[in-house]
Scaffold this active site. Structure first.
Site, PDB file in Angstrom:
ATOM      1  N   LYS A 153       0.827  -1.209   0.000  1.00  0.00           N
ATOM      2  CA  LYS A 153       0.000   0.000   0.000  1.00  0.00           C
ATOM      3  C   LYS A 153       0.863   1.262   0.000  1.00  0.00           C
ATOM      4  O   LYS A 153       0.570   2.217  -0.717  1.00  0.00           O
ATOM      5  CB  LYS A 153      -0.930  -0.019   1.211  1.00  0.00           C
ATOM      6  CG  LYS A 153      -1.772   1.240   1.408  1.00  0.00           C
ATOM      7  CD  LYS A 153      -2.937   0.998   2.334  1.00  0.00           C
ATOM      8  CE  LYS A 153      -2.549   0.271   3.591  1.00  0.00           C
ATOM      9  NZ  LYS A 153      -1.551   0.987   4.408  1.00  0.00           N
ATOM     10  N   THR A 204       3.907   1.469  -1.125  1.00  0.00           N
ATOM     11  CA  THR A 204       4.538   1.507  -2.446  1.00  0.00           C
ATOM     12  C   THR A 204       3.591   2.118  -3.480  1.00  0.00           C
ATOM     13  O   THR A 204       3.998   2.962  -4.294  1.00  0.00           O
ATOM     14  CB  THR A 204       4.953   0.089  -2.875  1.00  0.00           C
ATOM     15  OG1 THR A 204       5.876  -0.439  -1.913  1.00  0.00           O
ATOM     16  CG2 THR A 204       5.607   0.094  -4.248  1.00  0.00           C
ATOM     17  N   ARG A 262       3.143   8.212   6.702  1.00  0.00           N
ATOM     18  CA  ARG A 262       3.613   8.021   8.067  1.00  0.00           C
ATOM     19  C   ARG A 262       5.101   7.689   8.116  1.00  0.00           C
ATOM     20  O   ARG A 262       5.673   7.166   7.171  1.00  0.00           O
ATOM     21  CB  ARG A 262       2.831   6.882   8.741  1.00  0.00           C
ATOM     22  CG  ARG A 262       1.363   7.170   8.950  1.00  0.00           C
ATOM     23  CD  ARG A 262       0.639   5.956   9.493  1.00  0.00           C
ATOM     24  NE  ARG A 262       0.658   4.864   8.529  1.00  0.00           N
ATOM     25  CZ  ARG A 262       0.342   3.611   8.807  1.00  0.00           C
ATOM     26  NH1 ARG A 262      -0.013   3.287  10.037  1.00  0.00           N
ATOM     27  NH2 ARG A 262       0.362   2.679   7.873  1.00  0.00           N
ATOM     28  N   LYS A 282       7.881  -7.063   9.219  1.00  0.00           N
ATOM     29  CA  LYS A 282       7.630  -6.459   7.908  1.00  0.00           C
ATOM     30  C   LYS A 282       8.850  -5.788   7.298  1.00  0.00           C
ATOM     31  O   LYS A 282       8.896  -5.532   6.103  1.00  0.00           O
ATOM     32  CB  LYS A 282       6.498  -5.426   8.016  1.00  0.00           C
ATOM     33  CG  LYS A 282       5.148  -6.040   8.319  1.00  0.00           C
ATOM     34  CD  LYS A 282       4.049  -5.006   8.352  1.00  0.00           C
ATOM     35  CE  LYS A 282       3.705  -4.509   6.975  1.00  0.00           C
ATOM     36  NZ  LYS A 282       2.516  -3.638   6.975  1.00  0.00           N
ATOM     37  N   ALA A 313      -2.554   1.396  12.761  1.00  0.00           N
ATOM     38  CA  ALA A 313      -3.995   1.461  12.491  1.00  0.00           C
ATOM     39  C   ALA A 313      -4.784   0.362  13.177  1.00  0.00           C
ATOM     40  O   ALA A 313      -6.003   0.432  13.229  1.00  0.00           O
ATOM     41  CB  ALA A 313      -4.252   1.415  10.993  1.00  0.00           C
ATOM     42  N   PHE A 359      -3.148  -0.492   7.197  1.00  0.00           N
ATOM     43  CA  PHE A 359      -3.846  -1.775   7.063  1.00  0.00           C
ATOM     44  C   PHE A 359      -5.031  -1.674   6.109  1.00  0.00           C
ATOM     45  O   PHE A 359      -5.017  -0.875   5.183  1.00  0.00           O
ATOM     46  CB  PHE A 359      -4.234  -2.324   8.426  1.00  0.00           C
ATOM     47  CG  PHE A 359      -3.044  -2.712   9.271  1.00  0.00           C
ATOM     48  CD1 PHE A 359      -2.108  -3.623   8.815  1.00  0.00           C
ATOM     49  CD2 PHE A 359      -2.848  -2.150  10.525  1.00  0.00           C
ATOM     50  CE1 PHE A 359      -0.995  -3.971   9.578  1.00  0.00           C
ATOM     51  CE2 PHE A 359      -1.743  -2.487  11.298  1.00  0.00           C
ATOM     52  CZ  PHE A 359      -0.819  -3.394  10.825  1.00  0.00           C
ATOM     53  N   PHE A 418       2.296  -8.739  -8.926  1.00  0.00           N
ATOM     54  CA  PHE A 418       3.479  -9.530  -8.600  1.00  0.00           C
ATOM     55  C   PHE A 418       3.772 -10.456  -9.787  1.00  0.00           C
ATOM     56  O   PHE A 418       2.868 -10.810 -10.552  1.00  0.00           O
ATOM     57  CB  PHE A 418       3.252 -10.359  -7.335  1.00  0.00           C
ATOM     58  CG  PHE A 418       3.282  -9.559  -6.058  1.00  0.00           C
ATOM     59  CD1 PHE A 418       4.336  -9.692  -5.157  1.00  0.00           C
ATOM     60  CD2 PHE A 418       2.260  -8.671  -5.749  1.00  0.00           C
ATOM     61  CE1 PHE A 418       4.361  -8.959  -3.981  1.00  0.00           C
ATOM     62  CE2 PHE A 418       2.280  -7.934  -4.583  1.00  0.00           C
ATOM     63  CZ  PHE A 418       3.342  -8.081  -3.689  1.00  0.00           C
ATOM     64  N   TRP A 430       6.204  -0.846  -8.415  1.00  0.00           N
ATOM     65  CA  TRP A 430       7.426  -1.370  -7.795  1.00  0.00           C
ATOM     66  C   TRP A 430       8.523  -1.465  -8.850  1.00  0.00           C
ATOM     67  O   TRP A 430       9.657  -1.032  -8.618  1.00  0.00           O
ATOM     68  CB  TRP A 430       7.173  -2.756  -7.181  1.00  0.00           C
ATOM     69  CG  TRP A 430       8.313  -3.238  -6.319  1.00  0.00           C
ATOM     70  CD1 TRP A 430       8.410  -3.157  -4.972  1.00  0.00           C
ATOM     71  CD2 TRP A 430       9.521  -3.872  -6.780  1.00  0.00           C
ATOM     72  NE1 TRP A 430       9.616  -3.696  -4.543  1.00  0.00           N
ATOM     73  CE2 TRP A 430      10.314  -4.136  -5.642  1.00  0.00           C
ATOM     74  CE3 TRP A 430      10.014  -4.233  -8.034  1.00  0.00           C
ATOM     75  CZ2 TRP A 430      11.567  -4.749  -5.711  1.00  0.00           C
ATOM     76  CZ3 TRP A 430      11.277  -4.831  -8.113  1.00  0.00           C
ATOM     77  CH2 TRP A 430      12.035  -5.101  -6.964  1.00  0.00           C
TER      78      TRP A 430
END
Length: 560
Positions: free
Chosen positions: A70, A72, A93, A104, A272, A300, A381, A409
């Protein structure tokens, strides 16, 4: 294939003065933190001609434990808008060290859609989180010292609400007894640590309009009760002035850049799932003031971050989003369709179709509850098959949402050009059609029970809500104190629309269990603790920290 940190280290990073110039800011209006980072004084920036940029919220479906990209996509969409000739600024953030060293890894985007300098942003950055932690712990020290020095306020040591914080996942600190030792070592009482991003000081920091508002909110933090059941606030301890002094520089938004050179405000970072999950109001307002489009994210899935963005941040800061982008991945849909994490790379169209109701529920909520136009961004992906992607597109089209296959990406802004065009078109169409205006999911003046019930039934799809005896008692207490007319911040798992992390997809007929209620009176919201949510995460069996290293030249590896 290069890693995120290798891509970031090879990028052509510009002097921060060059980035500021794109916003109309002069070098003497910046507080420089080296060549590539600066703080912006909002008073200076708000004097520049106002653009009142369109506000785009980026959210997502319920994610896998690894996240769905998200951040990215948020960065890539900003670069894409600039790529197609718009003037866009991103507000996002700051990463917490907890996830960076936990499960992560970094949170500065990925691939060719990152904010720079990536290592700095993921680590100590400009010291904002340290200042927030220091302010939080100063209040804790003043409170305990007051009790030790005679307790003129008659504080009940067993009813102290305020906990200390550290910006690290450390389960060992969740619960403890402090004040042990000699009589001069303090008063013995139960205590514990939360992670810094769960501190109310973080929420206050992110929701404050200016330094004066910050100090007022800090003073309104409820920290304890007296022996005769009266509330004790930070202002009763005369703590707000010193706390604000610790935060006077931190409250200025941080200006950095994307790999493509788009201006980026990175400021504040509440989670979140246990907090309200949005960057600072000041950063969002600056992005809107200085850009034609302001792109921001909420943590999230849309059941958490987006709901809180709309019902808490927009309500308290008088913001109005113009569109929402829902990030979805094939792997997350398969995960919501019941596929195990280790099997998400294999083609499984049936699992995608089984998981699609989760995405469709989020689209429905954003369109029909909040009144926002929605564009779905499929974060592609290499393992995604054409058949899986086609199934997602068909379902979203039938639901009335535009779909864009994004490759930000791998390609940066160019890979999000289609998404950028569709977001612009969705905003323009909403204005031309005079579509239903943005609205909230509930009336803040309603009862606490009714507000929680509205979120649980409208947003999650629950059949109802069960309140523990403890939660019911605290609701009655907040009504007694006149603190019941605040918005609600639901603390629940990010992996499910319900409060049960294992209940994936789009469940129905379930009950949301509220085990506790707390109030963040300074921030201005009530927290409903659901399921087993806690404010101090733990590290996984194999922490990301084990992969992170630095060589003799100071070059960092393993950070992603």
């Amino acid at each position: 294939m290069k890693s995120d940190v290798e891509i970031a280290q090879a990028a052509d990073i510009r002097h921060i003065n060059e980035i500021a110039e794109k916003l109309g800011l002069q070098p003497d209006q910046l507080e420089h933190y080296g060549k590539y980072k600066a703080k912006v004084n909002p008073d200076d920036a708000f004097k520049l001609p106002k653009k009142q940029g369109r506000l785009v919220l980026v959210t997502a479906i319920n994610p896998t434990p690894a996240g769905e990209g998200k951040t990215t996509v948020t960065i890539g969409l900003t670069d894409a808008l600039n790529h197609i000739g718009k003037k866009a600024v991103v507000a996002m953030r700051e990463p917490s060290l907890g996830p960076v060293f936990g499960i992560k890894g970094g949170a500065a985007g990925g691939g060719y859609s990152q904010v720079l300098p990536m290592e700095d942003i993921n680590l100590h950055f400009t010291g904002d989180f340290h200042a927030i932690g220091a302010a939080n712990n100063l209040l804790a020290a003043l409170l305990d010292n007051h009790i030790y020095q005679g307790n003129a306020l008659n504080i009940d040591p067993k009813r102290v609400l305020w906990r200390r914080v550290v910006d690290m996942n450390d389960r060992q600190l969740r619960n403890m007894i402090n004040g042990l030792g000699k009589p001069t070592d303090g008063v013995i009482r139960p205590d514990g640590f939360d992670i810094t991003v769960a501190s109310e000081v973080m929420a206050v920091f992110c929701l404050s309009r200016d330094l004066v508002d910050l100090k007022t909110r800090l003073g309104n933090i409820l920290v304890a009760y007296t022996h005769d059941n009266q509330p004790v606030y930070a202002k009763d301890l005369k703590a707000q002035g010193a706390m604000a002094a610790l935060l006077k520089d931190a409250i200025k938004p941080n200006l950095v850049q994307t790999i493509a050179g788009s201006p980026a405000f990175v400021h504040g970072g509440p989670f979140a799932n246990i907090a309200h999950g949005c960057n600072s109001v000041l950063a969002t307002r600056l992005a809107q003031h200085l850009g034609d489009y302001a792109v921001t994210e909420a943590g999230f899935g849309a059941d958490l971050g987006a709901e809180k963005f709309c019902d808490i941040k927009c309500r308290l800061a008088e913001l109005k989003p113009d569109a929402a982008v829902v990030v979805a991945t094939v792997r997350a849909l398969k995960y919501n369709g019941g596929v195990e994490k280790n099997d998400l790379g294999a083609e499984n169209v049936a699992a995608v179709q089984k998981g699609l109701p989760n995405l469709l529920k989020h689209i429905h909520n954003l369109r029909n509850v909040f009144g926002l136009p929605v564009v779905v961004a499929i974060n592609r992906f290499v393992s995604d098959s054409d058949a899986e992607l086609a199934a997602i597109k068909a379902a979203c089209t039938e639901a009335g949402a535009e779909v864009s296959l994004t490759e930000v990406w791998a390609k940066g802004g160019e890979g999000g050009a289609d998404l950028a065009h569709k977001v612009v078109a969705a905003i323009d169409a909403q204005q031309e059609q005079s579509a239903p205006a943005f609205q909230f999911a509930y009336d803040a003046n309603d009862s606490i029970r009714n507000k929680i019930h509205a979120i649980a039934t409208k947003i999650y799809g629950a059949a109802g809500v069960e309140f523990s005896a403890e939660a019911q008692a605290e609701i009655a207490n907040l009504e007694r104190l006149g603190l019941d007319k605040l918005p609600i911040c639901m603390a629940k798992t990010q992996y499910s629309l319900s409060d049960n992390a294992k209940l994936l997809g789009c469940p129905s007929g379930f009950t949301v269990n509220v085990r506790g209620i707390t109030v963040s009176a300074g921030a201005g919201f009530i927290v409903a603790l659901c399921g087993t949510m806690m404010k101090m995460p733990g590290l996984p069996k194999v922490p990301a920290a084990e992969r992170i290293d630095v060589d003799e030249h100071g070059v960092i590896s393993g950070l992603f």
